[in-house]
Scaffold this motif. Structure first.
Motif, mmCIF file in Angstrom:
data_model
loop_
_atom_site.group_PDB
_atom_site.id
_atom_site.type_symbol
_atom_site.label_atom_id
_atom_site.label_comp_id
_atom_site.label_asym_id
_atom_site.label_seq_id
_atom_site.Cartn_x
_atom_site.Cartn_y
_atom_site.Cartn_z
ATOM 1 N N GLY A 104 0.814 -1.209 0.000
ATOM 2 C CA GLY A 104 0.000 0.000 0.000
ATOM 3 C C GLY A 104 0.848 1.259 0.000
ATOM 4 O O GLY A 104 0.595 2.205 -0.755
ATOM 5 N N THR A 105 1.887 1.286 0.823
ATOM 6 C CA THR A 105 2.782 2.445 0.881
ATOM 7 C C THR A 105 3.524 2.629 -0.436
ATOM 8 O O THR A 105 3.732 3.753 -0.910
ATOM 9 C CB THR A 105 3.797 2.268 2.028
ATOM 10 N N GLN A 106 3.932 1.519 -1.036
ATOM 11 C CA GLN A 106 4.645 1.588 -2.321
ATOM 12 C C GLN A 106 3.746 2.167 -3.413
ATOM 13 O O GLN A 106 4.168 3.042 -4.180
ATOM 14 C CB GLN A 106 5.117 0.187 -2.703
ATOM 15 N N VAL A 107 2.509 1.684 -3.473
ATOM 16 C CA VAL A 107 1.581 2.183 -4.485
ATOM 17 C C VAL A 107 1.272 3.666 -4.241
ATOM 18 O O VAL A 107 1.160 4.459 -5.178
ATOM 19 C CB VAL A 107 0.284 1.349 -4.488
ATOM 20 N N ALA A 108 1.154 4.051 -2.969
ATOM 21 C CA ALA A 108 0.897 5.456 -2.639
ATOM 22 C C ALA A 108 1.990 6.362 -3.193
ATOM 23 O O ALA A 108 1.720 7.451 -3.716
ATOM 24 C CB ALA A 108 0.787 5.628 -1.132
ATOM 25 N N ALA A 109 3.236 5.919 -3.095
ATOM 26 C CA ALA A 109 4.353 6.716 -3.608
ATOM 27 C C ALA A 109 4.239 6.906 -5.117
ATOM 28 O O ALA A 109 4.461 8.008 -5.640
ATOM 29 C CB ALA A 109 5.682 6.037 -3.266
ATOM 30 N N PHE A 110 3.888 5.836 -5.826
ATOM 31 C CA PHE A 110 3.754 5.948 -7.281
ATOM 32 C C PHE A 110 2.614 6.889 -7.654
ATOM 33 O O PHE A 110 2.720 7.666 -8.611
ATOM 34 C CB PHE A 110 3.510 4.569 -7.887
ATOM 35 N N LEU A 111 1.525 6.846 -6.908
ATOM 36 C CA LEU A 111 0.384 7.716 -7.203
ATOM 37 C C LEU A 111 0.713 9.165 -6.903
ATOM 38 O O LEU A 111 0.362 10.075 -7.663
ATOM 39 C CB LEU A 111 -0.835 7.271 -6.391
ATOM 40 N N GLU A 112 1.405 9.402 -5.795
ATOM 41 C CA GLU A 112 1.798 10.775 -5.448
ATOM 42 C C GLU A 112 2.776 11.343 -6.465
ATOM 43 O O GLU A 112 2.759 12.536 -6.773
ATOM 44 C CB GLU A 112 2.414 10.807 -4.046
ATOM 45 N N GLN A 113 3.634 10.481 -6.978
ATOM 46 C CA GLN A 113 4.587 10.927 -7.996
ATOM 47 C C GLN A 113 3.871 11.534 -9.198
ATOM 48 O O GLN A 113 4.353 12.468 -9.821
ATOM 49 C CB GLN A 113 5.442 9.742 -8.455
ATOM 50 N N ARG A 114 2.703 10.996 -9.484
ATOM 51 C CA ARG A 114 1.932 11.485 -10.630
ATOM 52 C C ARG A 114 1.006 12.636 -10.278
ATOM 53 O O ARG A 114 0.346 13.188 -11.153
ATOM 54 C CB ARG A 114 1.133 10.328 -11.239
ATOM 55 N N GLY A 115 0.916 13.005 -8.997
ATOM 56 C CA GLY A 115 0.125 14.167 -8.628
ATOM 57 C C GLY A 115 -1.167 13.890 -7.904
ATOM 58 O O GLY A 115 -1.899 14.824 -7.555
ATOM 59 N N TYR A 116 -1.499 12.616 -7.632
ATOM 60 C CA TYR A 116 -2.704 12.302 -6.868
ATOM 61 C C TYR A 116 -2.495 12.671 -5.394
ATOM 62 O O TYR A 116 -1.365 12.746 -4.909
ATOM 63 C CB TYR A 116 -3.024 10.809 -6.949
ATOM 64 N N HIS A 117 -3.583 12.870 -4.661
ATOM 65 C CA HIS A 117 -3.533 13.112 -3.226
ATOM 66 C C HIS A 117 -3.972 11.843 -2.494
ATOM 67 O O HIS A 117 -5.065 11.331 -2.733
ATOM 68 C CB HIS A 117 -4.458 14.268 -2.830
ATOM 69 N N ILE A 118 -3.128 11.333 -1.599
ATOM 70 C CA ILE A 118 -3.435 10.128 -0.838
ATOM 71 C C ILE A 118 -3.969 10.543 0.537
ATOM 72 O O ILE A 118 -3.274 11.210 1.297
ATOM 73 C CB ILE A 118 -2.193 9.237 -0.670
ATOM 74 N N THR A 119 -5.190 10.136 0.862
ATOM 75 C CA THR A 119 -5.804 10.533 2.126
ATOM 76 C C THR A 119 -5.589 9.510 3.237
ATOM 77 O O THR A 119 -5.578 9.869 4.416
ATOM 78 C CB THR A 119 -7.317 10.738 1.953
ATOM 79 N N LYS A 120 -5.412 8.236 2.870
ATOM 80 C CA LYS A 120 -5.294 7.201 3.888
ATOM 81 C C LYS A 120 -4.757 5.922 3.271
ATOM 82 O O LYS A 120 -5.031 5.631 2.112
ATOM 83 C CB LYS A 120 -6.673 6.941 4.525
ATOM 84 N N ILE A 121 -3.981 5.164 4.069
ATOM 85 C CA ILE A 121 -3.513 3.840 3.652
ATOM 86 C C ILE A 121 -3.904 2.837 4.730
ATOM 87 O O ILE A 121 -3.675 3.075 5.919
ATOM 88 C CB ILE A 121 -1.987 3.811 3.457
ATOM 89 N N GLY A 122 -4.485 1.729 4.334
ATOM 90 C CA GLY A 122 -4.874 0.708 5.297
ATOM 91 C C GLY A 122 -5.006 -0.638 4.619
ATOM 92 O O GLY A 122 -4.677 -0.802 3.435
ATOM 93 N N ASP A 123 -5.491 -1.617 5.364
ATOM 94 C CA ASP A 123 -5.705 -2.962 4.836
ATOM 95 C C ASP A 123 -7.181 -3.167 4.526
ATOM 96 O O ASP A 123 -8.058 -2.582 5.166
ATOM 97 C CB ASP A 123 -5.237 -4.015 5.838
ATOM 98 N N SER A 124 -7.428 -3.982 3.550
ATOM 99 C CA SER A 124 -8.801 -4.353 3.232
ATOM 100 C C SER A 124 -9.381 -5.206 4.355
ATOM 101 O O SER A 124 -8.654 -5.942 5.031
ATOM 102 C CB SER A 124 -8.848 -5.134 1.913
ATOM 103 N N ALA A 125 -10.694 -5.086 4.577
ATOM 104 C CA ALA A 125 -11.341 -5.862 5.642
ATOM 105 C C ALA A 125 -11.258 -7.357 5.360
ATOM 106 O O ALA A 125 -11.245 -8.181 6.283
ATOM 107 C CB ALA A 125 -12.796 -5.426 5.790
ATOM 108 N N ARG A 126 -11.199 -7.692 4.076
ATOM 109 C CA ARG A 126 -11.107 -9.117 3.697
ATOM 110 C C ARG A 126 -9.848 -9.347 2.876
ATOM 111 O O ARG A 126 -9.571 -8.614 1.939
ATOM 112 C CB ARG A 126 -12.334 -9.538 2.895
ATOM 113 N N LYS A 127 -9.088 -10.353 3.241
ATOM 114 C CA LYS A 127 -7.899 -10.745 2.484
ATOM 115 C C LYS A 127 -7.946 -12.236 2.220
ATOM 116 O O LYS A 127 -8.416 -13.013 3.062
ATOM 117 C CB LYS A 127 -6.627 -10.403 3.270
ATOM 118 N N PRO A 128 -7.414 -12.676 1.059
ATOM 119 C CA PRO A 128 -6.942 -11.813 -0.026
ATOM 120 C C PRO A 128 -8.080 -11.402 -0.955
ATOM 121 O O PRO A 128 -9.111 -12.078 -1.022
ATOM 122 C CB PRO A 128 -5.943 -12.709 -0.765
ATOM 123 N N GLN A 129 -7.870 -10.296 -1.662
ATOM 124 C CA GLN A 129 -8.787 -9.856 -2.707
ATOM 125 C C GLN A 129 -8.193 -10.294 -4.044
ATOM 126 O O GLN A 129 -7.055 -9.952 -4.358
ATOM 127 C CB GLN A 129 -8.951 -8.337 -2.683
#
Length: 470
Positions: A372-397
């Protein structure tokens, strides 16, 4: 399923007489453009008092070196703005054991030659750059050119070294600098009557002295300082996330200062200007007369023409945790500023809703720790705003999914266009904002590489930005 966000309608400022508005607007616009409210008053007595508030620090020709960039656009103005974390005096409550002075905030404010637009460019503190030779402060030996983090320049040689570093890296001629400390920042926020922000979730951050409920609210000076300083309790915990939050806070402050309610209240305006001029340290060239001329020339500028941009970046492959500037995008941005060109006409070939207008909550639906943190970095690099990072209630998806509400559907194509693999888009009728929720599944393949012709990263967002609405 609900996104958990709540929308609260904003109020509209009352209209005020045109003549009073013009009288004060020339002073307040300069406050807006330089971020830290740099203007003097109209009456001679007020002008003298506010002028006496400003502290000055010398930056000499020897400090900046003989090979400075040429001044390409003669009447444009470039102002280096830094936030100082000096912990002496009234700032001691934020860390008595911390000695010296550092900066985590480095910005360049560009005011166009025609005074019809402005840009505020942020430089990530973790940027890995080639630092120039600098004269040190405190009698230490001089600094030789070397590879290091950009904020080392201020730690080593103070504002003069940071000035030289930014000029060397960007080839933009800087005209003046402004430095603001913790206490000064708080006093400015209190003087404007607080600044409105939007929090996607409750915040309890002991280190930043910040305890706030979720939703739209107005922060006082102490709360605002914690909000812009906090790193790990808000968003994804990265420095890039903090930069985005600082930019949105300044945008909100700009709107507050430029509102009719503020512009037409002489007592409130004097309080703002008095607090602001006490809060800043500048070079001697940025005199009260220069501020006055700048303010007068900016009376036609509006918040929609003040743009906030982060230098295009990606995470370093050689030094984990550091960032490097993306080329040719960064160089293109610097040339636009140096030549005093506008980014309005640049087309990035992206979907209709720009990335800077999209907030994303990330949920890791896999057992891959840290994804999740890794994907957040890639999204921020492109200009998106990340409001929260967490785990899905059900795993695996099994599949990557984008959840959106009735107001977020137009934002989905922008995000899906940046993903390497397919993502299932699912509408959540009960969602009350346009925020997207990205649930990462086992089929996650990553993000598409940044294209050399992708210019959206140098367009940013303007000061009308609303962190609750996006």
């Amino acid at each position: 399923m609900s996104s958990g966000l709540v929308d609260v309608p904003a109020s509209d400022p009352d209209a005020q007489p045109r003549r009073r508005r013009r009288t004060w607007l020339r002073w307040v616009i300069a406050v807006t453009v330089t971020v830290v409210l740099l203007v003097a008053g109209v009456a001679v007595g007020i002008f003298a008092k506010l002028s006496g508030n400003i502290k000055h620090e010398d930056v000499t020709a020897d400090d900046l070196g003989a090979t400075r960039p040429p001044k390409v656009a003669g009447t444009a103005m470039n102002i280096l703005v830094v936030g100082s974390d000096q912990r002496t005096g009234k700032n001691a409550k934020y860390g008595r054991r911390v000695t010296g002075e550092r900066t985590d905030t480095i910005m360049l404010v560009h005011v166009s030659s025609e005074r019809d637009n402005a840009m505020v460019i942020s430089f990530p503190r973790d940027s890995l750059v080639q630092l120039p030779a600098c004269r040190a402060t405190g009698g230490h030996p001089g600094q030789r050119p070397h590879l290091g983090m950009i904020n080392e320049s201020f730690n080593f040689g103070g504002i003069a070294c940071t000035w030289k570093t930014i000029e060397t890296l960007t080839h933009i001629r800087i005209d003046h600098f402004v430095k603001v400390d913790f206490t000064g920042f708080k006093s400015m926020v209190n003087a404007v009557g607080g600044v409105q922000v939007c929090l996607p979730q409750r915040v309890d951050d002991k280190k930043a002295l910040l305890h706030l409920p979720a939703g739209r609210q107005t922060l006082n000076g102490e709360q605002a300082l914690g909000y812009v300083r906090a790193r790990y309790s808000l968003g994804d915990g990265s420095d890039i996330g903090r930069i985005q939050r600082q930019q949105m806070f300044i945008a909100s402050m700009v709107k507050k200062v430029m509102s009719g309610e503020t512009l037409t209240d002489p007592a409130k305006l004097f309080a703002i200007l008095d607090a602001a001029t006490k809060a800043v340290t500048t070079d001697r060239g940025l005199s009260a007369g220069v501020m006055k001329d700048l303010a007068t020339s900016l009376q036609g500028l509006d918040a929609g023409k003040i743009r906030f941009i982060t230098t295009p970046w990606h995470y370093s492959l050689t030094q984990p945790g550091r960032v490097e500037w993306v080329q040719p995008q960064a160089g293109r941005l610097f040339r636009i500023v140096a030549r005093d060109q506008s980014v309005d006409g640049i087309k990035g070939g992206q979907a209709k809703v720009p990335r800077s207008k999209i907030n994303i909550e990330l949920r890791n639906g896999t057992w891959r720790s840290g994804l999740g943190t890794q994907v957040a970095a890639f999204l921020e690099q492109r200009g998106y705003h990340i409001t929260k990072i967490g785990d899905s209630a059900r795993k695996p998806q099994a599949k990557t999914t984008i959840l959106y509400g009735p107001d977020g559907e137009t934002r989905v194509p922008t995000l899906t266009n940046d993903l390497l693999g397919p993502a299932t888009a699912r509408k959540v009728d009960a969602a009350r904002t346009n925020r997207l929720v990205l649930v990462i599944g086992d089929d996650w393949k990553g993000m598409k590489p940044v294209r050399a012709d992708d210019t959206e990263s140098i367009k940013g967002f303007d000061a009308t930005h609303d962190s609750c609405a996006t």
